[in-house]
Design a protein around this motif. Structure first.
Motif, PDB file in Angstrom:
ATOM      1  N   ALA A  94       3.713   0.840  -0.648  1.00  6.16           N
ATOM      2  CA  ALA A  94       2.557   1.014   0.240  1.00  6.16           C
ATOM      3  C   ALA A  94       3.030   1.273   1.656  1.00  6.16           C
ATOM      4  O   ALA A  94       4.151   0.907   2.038  1.00  6.16           O
ATOM      5  N   VAL A  95       2.172   1.919   2.459  1.00  7.28           N
ATOM      6  CA  VAL A  95       2.416   2.106   3.886  1.00  7.28           C
ATOM      7  C   VAL A  95       1.146   1.687   4.610  1.00  7.28           C
ATOM      8  O   VAL A  95       0.042   1.943   4.126  1.00  7.28           O
ATOM      9  N   VAL A  96       1.294   1.003   5.769  1.00  5.62           N
ATOM     10  CA  VAL A  96       0.122   0.496   6.490  1.00  5.62           C
ATOM     11  C   VAL A  96      -0.040   1.207   7.833  1.00  5.62           C
ATOM     12  O   VAL A  96       0.931   1.693   8.418  1.00  5.62           O
ATOM     13  N   PHE A  97      -1.305   1.260   8.290  1.00  6.57           N
ATOM     14  CA  PHE A  97      -1.647   1.919   9.551  1.00  6.57           C
ATOM     15  C   PHE A  97      -2.520   0.987  10.384  1.00  6.57           C
ATOM     16  O   PHE A  97      -3.140   0.067   9.865  1.00  6.57           O
ATOM     17  N   GLY A  98      -2.596   1.272  11.683  1.00  9.56           N
ATOM     18  CA  GLY A  98      -3.319   0.393  12.591  1.00  9.56           C
ATOM     19  C   GLY A  98      -4.819   0.571  12.606  1.00  9.56           C
ATOM     20  O   GLY A  98      -5.532  -0.206  13.224  1.00  9.56           O
ATOM     21  N   MET A  99      -5.332   1.604  11.921  1.00  8.30           N
ATOM     22  CA  MET A  99      -6.768   1.873  11.935  1.00  8.30           C
ATOM     23  C   MET A  99      -7.219   2.394  10.585  1.00  8.30           C
ATOM     24  O   MET A  99      -6.587   3.292  10.019  1.00  8.30           O
ATOM     25  N   LYS A 146     -12.442  -5.467   6.225  1.00  8.64           N
ATOM     26  CA  LYS A 146     -13.599  -6.039   5.518  1.00  8.64           C
ATOM     27  C   LYS A 146     -13.266  -7.406   4.922  1.00  8.64           C
ATOM     28  O   LYS A 146     -13.706  -8.426   5.419  1.00  8.64           O
ATOM     29  N   SER A 147     -12.486  -7.429   3.882  1.00  6.30           N
ATOM     30  CA  SER A 147     -12.246  -8.681   3.157  1.00  6.30           C
ATOM     31  C   SER A 147     -11.161  -9.546   3.779  1.00  6.30           C
ATOM     32  O   SER A 147     -11.095 -10.737   3.485  1.00  6.30           O
ATOM     33  N   PHE A 148     -10.302  -8.976   4.618  1.00  6.51           N
ATOM     34  CA  PHE A 148      -9.131  -9.712   5.089  1.00  6.51           C
ATOM     35  C   PHE A 148      -9.249 -10.207   6.534  1.00  6.51           C
ATOM     36  O   PHE A 148      -8.330 -10.834   7.050  1.00  6.51           O
ATOM     37  N   GLY A 149     -10.342  -9.882   7.192  1.00  8.95           N
ATOM     38  CA  GLY A 149     -10.567 -10.378   8.551  1.00  8.95           C
ATOM     39  C   GLY A 149      -9.568  -9.873   9.562  1.00  8.95           C
ATOM     40  O   GLY A 149      -9.205 -10.591  10.503  1.00  8.95           O
ATOM     41  N   SER A 150      -9.109  -8.619   9.416  1.00  2.00           N
ATOM     42  CA  SER A 150      -8.087  -8.087  10.325  1.00  2.00           C
ATOM     43  C   SER A 150      -8.447  -6.649  10.696  1.00  2.00           C
ATOM     44  O   SER A 150      -9.630  -6.315  10.800  1.00  2.00           O
ATOM     45  N   CYS A 151      -7.445  -5.804  10.893  1.00  2.00           N
ATOM     46  CA  CYS A 151      -7.687  -4.399  11.219  1.00  2.00           C
ATOM     47  C   CYS A 151      -6.641  -3.535  10.521  1.00  2.00           C
ATOM     48  O   CYS A 151      -5.629  -4.036  10.039  1.00  2.00           O
ATOM     49  N   GLY A 152      -6.905  -2.231  10.466  1.00  2.00           N
ATOM     50  CA  GLY A 152      -5.935  -1.311   9.883  1.00  2.00           C
ATOM     51  C   GLY A 152      -6.276  -0.905   8.467  1.00  2.00           C
ATOM     52  O   GLY A 152      -7.320  -1.273   7.918  1.00  2.00           O
ATOM     53  N   GLY A 153      -5.383  -0.123   7.869  1.00  2.00           N
ATOM     54  CA  GLY A 153      -5.580   0.364   6.509  1.00  2.00           C
ATOM     55  C   GLY A 153      -4.249   0.592   5.820  1.00  2.00           C
ATOM     56  O   GLY A 153      -3.182   0.447   6.431  1.00  2.00           O
ATOM     57  N   TYR A 154      -4.309   0.952   4.545  1.00  2.00           N
ATOM     58  CA  TYR A 154      -3.080   1.178   3.778  1.00  2.00           C
ATOM     59  C   TYR A 154      -3.260   2.332   2.801  1.00  2.00           C
ATOM     60  O   TYR A 154      -4.375   2.694   2.429  1.00  2.00           O
ATOM     61  N   ILE A 155      -2.143   2.902   2.413  1.00  2.00           N
ATOM     62  CA  ILE A 155      -2.074   3.850   1.301  1.00  2.00           C
ATOM     63  C   ILE A 155      -1.019   3.308   0.350  1.00  2.00           C
ATOM     64  O   ILE A 155       0.080   2.944   0.768  1.00  2.00           O
ATOM     65  N   SER A 156      -1.359   3.238  -0.933  1.00  2.00           N
ATOM     66  CA  SER A 156      -0.372   2.802  -1.926  1.00  2.00           C
ATOM     67  C   SER A 156      -0.273   3.834  -3.030  1.00  2.00           C
ATOM     68  O   SER A 156      -1.243   4.524  -3.350  1.00  2.00           O
ATOM     69  N   GLY A 157       0.914   3.936  -3.595  1.00  2.00           N
ATOM     70  CA  GLY A 157       1.162   4.909  -4.655  1.00  2.00           C
ATOM     71  C   GLY A 157       2.600   4.816  -5.118  1.00  2.00           C
ATOM     72  O   GLY A 157       3.237   3.759  -5.010  1.00  2.00           O
ATOM     73  N   SER A 158       3.132   5.909  -5.614  1.00  2.00           N
ATOM     74  CA  SER A 158       4.525   5.929  -6.079  1.00  2.00           C
ATOM     75  C   SER A 158       5.473   5.812  -4.884  1.00  2.00           C
ATOM     76  O   SER A 158       5.103   6.109  -3.743  1.00  2.00           O
ATOM     77  N   ARG A 159       6.693   5.387  -5.150  1.00  2.00           N
ATOM     78  CA  ARG A 159       7.684   5.259  -4.068  1.00  2.00           C
ATOM     79  C   ARG A 159       7.945   6.614  -3.406  1.00  2.00           C
ATOM     80  O   ARG A 159       8.140   6.703  -2.194  1.00  2.00           O
TER      81      ARG A 159
END
Length: 489
Positions: free
Chosen positions: A164-169, A311-324
């Motif tokens: 996964a990779v995470v982003f600030g928005m 939404k569910s985690f009470g924080s900010c940002g987003g993620y994309i997950s997939g194959s390495r």
């Protein structure tokens, strides 16, 4: 598909027509009076022009006190709403020092992590002391801390994907990723009610974009078959890549995606599946892993999984997950990873801690209790609203419950009257929804108690009678009591 009653549609069109006619009349007289006034911008084109500007000035500003209400506390089950007033017919709003303690039915705080938590909050405070509020750098420069690496591993494990990779928005996660995944010569097939971040990302990609009827797998198959047969415009060459984009829970409808059928169709036609789980990750499924877990879909069958932490985690940002391979490619090419400041370290710690609570790694069963409570609260609230005669959209287990308002006069009436009775709701109208389909969007939280829900139902029922939005006959109280007795037996 929402079927609007004929009389409701007629009165809604009439109301908007009346507002439009009077707005045009006022603009006409405004032009006459402005003709005599000197202007420093002679020769310049108007910077704000068109129907959007007209809509804001003549329709939105009249009811803008129903939107953007400032709060003065954490968005828990109850929060403090700052009171405002206007001396110029709502053109500008000024804050007062007064606050109203209101029941919160508008925030996306699905699991209650947005308020202070016995496990998360101490760890977030410690991370603030250790790392500071911001990295002041992009991920590829000095913006990757040990927390960011841990967060990406934690997210990948939670959603059951290799990486996964995470982003600030959250918004940027869609709008910046799609142009990297696909470009000219590719085909994007998007649900007609997908979020604006997906729409903008698809437009910015340069790929051909087609839509299918909302949550209708049969129409998706028809669109796929036709465009695969036709190929690219003019050249009719085969498409370089096809991506089908859907959401787990549609944020304005509260509906669950028909994911098993859509995955089967995409497999048949060799199209990639892109799943936006902004509103479903953490909120649905036995362990909070989203619609794949809820509907029994293997995560290996979903090529790109997107979600947000707001939404569910009470924080900010987003993620994309997939194959390495996919995640490594995105880290080399995505501008949101290369140029944007990385997610705040305390925000990253909040997400890690929340996921650990959900998985029971905090040594308690609080995560399982939160998931059970959000499901029970959502299904109870939806059922009670329907019994009262409201037109409620969405599916069971979804914490998002739109109540249809339709008429523009009912938008401010419902919102203001609920606030007067200390219940804060979010009303949604054009351009976030089609012109005729204005609604109030209720968001349920695991932090709501049964007493909170019963109190808010009482208020909403009273206001619904006052405003006239109970479009269906209410279920008789005697019948409701009999059903309750049967359940107890």
């Amino acid at each position: 598909m929402i079927t609007i009653p004929y009389l409701t549609a007629l009165t809604t069109y009439f109301s908007y027509g009346l507002l439009f006619a009077f707005g045009q009349l006022r603009d006409f007289f405004r032009k006459i009076f402005d003709w005599w006034k000197a202007s420093n911008l002679q020769g310049y084109a108007p910077i704000c022009l068109g129907l959007e500007d007209f809509y804001i000035r003549r329709l939105y500003l009249r009811i803008q006190d129903c939107f953007g209400r400032p709060i003065a506390s954490a968005p828990d089950a109850w929060f403090d709403v700052v009171e405002r007033y206007s001396n110029d017919n709502n053109k500008t709003l000024k804050r007062t020092t007064k606050i109203s303690r209101c029941l919160n039915l508008g925030s996306y705080n699905y699991l209650g992590f947005a308020a202070a938590d016995e496990y998360c909050t101490p760890r977030v405070i410690e991370s603030l002391r250790r790392f500071s509020p911001s990295t002041c750098s992009a991920r590829v420069d000095g913006g990757t801390t040990t927390l960011h690496t841990e967060l990406e591993e934690c997210v990948a494990k939670f959603v059951q994907k290799p990486a996964a990779v995470v982003f600030g928005m959250g918004y940027v996660t869609n709008s910046a990723i799609l142009p990297v995944l696909i470009g000219k010569g590719g085909l994007i097939i998007s649900d007609s009610l997908n979020h604006n971040s997906i729409v903008n990302g698809a437009r910015g990609s340069g790929a051909t974009v087609r839509v299918f009827q909302h949550n209708t797998p049969s129409h998706l198959e028809k669109v796929l078959r036709e465009h695969i047969a036709e190929g690219q415009p003019r050249t009719h060459r085969p498409w370089k890549k096809i991506i089908v984009i859907v959401e787990g829970i549609y944020s304005m409808e509260g509906e669950l995606c028909k994911l098993p059928e859509i995955v089967a169709i995409c497999k048949k036609y060799k199209a990639y599946v892109y799943l936006d789980e902004a509103h479903s990750i953490g909120a649905v499924g036995k362990s909070g892993r989203g619609v794949c877990e809820l509907l029994g879909v293997d995560t290996a069958d979903v090529d790109i999984m997107m979600g947000t932490f707001t939404k569910s985690f009470g924080s900010c940002g987003g993620y994309i997950s997939g194959s390495r391979e996919l995640i490594q490619y995105l880290k080399y090419t995505c501008p949101a990873h290369l140029y944007a400041t990385s997610i705040s370290p305390p925000a990253a710690q909040q997400i890690i801690s929340a996921i650990k609570v959900l998985l029971g790694e905090d040594g308690t069963s609080r995560g399982a209790q939160k998931l059970a409570r959000i499901r029970e609260n959502s299904n109870f609230f939806r059922s009670e609203l329907q019994k009262m005669g409201f037109e409620v959209l969405g599916d069971n287990d979804s914490p998002v419950m739109p109540i249809m308002l339709y008429n523009p006069a009912k938008i401010p009436a419902f919102s203001r009257e609920c606030l007067n009775q200390n219940v804060a709701v979010v009303t949604v109208a054009f351009p976030a929804t089609p012109l005729l389909l204005a609604r109030a969007r209720i968001c349920i939280s695991a932090s709501h108690t049964k007493e909170d829900l019963l109190q808010s139902l009482e208020v909403i029922s009273r206001v619904g009678d006052m405003v006239g939005i109970k479009y269906f006959p209410a279920e008789p109280k005697k019948q409701q009591q009999e059903k309750g007795m049967i359940k107890v037996d």
